[in-house]
Scaffold this motif. Structure first.
Motif, PDB file in Angstrom:
ATOM      1  N   LYS A 116      -3.920   0.082  -6.672  1.00  0.00           N
ATOM      2  CA  LYS A 116      -4.497  -0.814  -5.670  1.00  0.00           C
ATOM      3  C   LYS A 116      -4.105  -0.363  -4.271  1.00  0.00           C
ATOM      4  CE  LYS A 116      -5.051  -5.740  -4.825  1.00  0.00           C
ATOM      5  NZ  LYS A 116      -4.719  -7.078  -5.305  1.00  0.00           N
ATOM      6  N   ASN A 173      -0.007  -0.781   3.273  1.00  0.00           N
ATOM      7  CA  ASN A 173      -0.546  -1.455   2.093  1.00  0.00           C
ATOM      8  C   ASN A 173       0.506  -1.646   1.012  1.00  0.00           C
ATOM      9  OD1 ASN A 173      -3.191  -2.043   2.921  1.00  0.00           O
ATOM     10  ND2 ASN A 173      -3.796   0.070   2.589  1.00  0.00           N
ATOM     11  N   TYR A 206       1.020  -5.298  -0.636  1.00  0.00           N
ATOM     12  CA  TYR A 206       0.876  -5.588  -2.056  1.00  0.00           C
ATOM     13  C   TYR A 206       2.213  -5.825  -2.746  1.00  0.00           C
ATOM     14  CZ  TYR A 206      -4.001  -4.696  -1.361  1.00  0.00           C
ATOM     15  OH  TYR A 206      -5.292  -4.770  -0.907  1.00  0.00           O
ATOM     16  N   GLU A 232       2.634  -9.461  -2.407  1.00  0.00           N
ATOM     17  CA  GLU A 232       1.787 -10.164  -3.375  1.00  0.00           C
ATOM     18  C   GLU A 232       2.382 -10.085  -4.778  1.00  0.00           C
ATOM     19  OE1 GLU A 232      -2.327  -9.054  -3.378  1.00  0.00           O
ATOM     20  OE2 GLU A 232      -2.487  -9.292  -1.199  1.00  0.00           O
TER      21      GLU A 232
END
Length: 82
Positions: free
Chosen positions: A2, A65, A69, A72
């Motif tokens: 991702k 990123n 993430y 998250e």
């Protein structure tokens, strides 16, 4: 994955294509720079300069990123522990 794909989206289509030609191969070794330079009608040094520029541009995007993430992921783990 991702992190990589979300980072690649921030590059232009031409930049993504250049990296894909180099790194998206079914098995290693990667295609040599001189072969890809010739395919694009560039000298070897021009090709490497362009590829290095794109890779240097991608690096901080990946780091950004990764932090996004990672947050998250940590939050999702916390939810599953409760």
């Amino acid at each position: 994955m991702k992190i990589l794909y979300s980072s690649l989206r921030e590059l232009t289509p031409d930049q993504r294509n250049l990296l894909a030609e180099k790194y998206r191969v079914k098995k290693q070794p990667y295609i040599r720079d001189d072969v890809l330079a010739e395919k694009r009608g560039l000298s070897l040094s021009e090709y490497r300069k362009v590829r290095n520029y794109i890779e240097r541009r991608l690096h901080p995007i990946i780091l950004k990123n990764n932090e996004k993430y990672e947050d998250e992921f940590r939050k999702a783990l916390e939810l599953t522990r409760n």
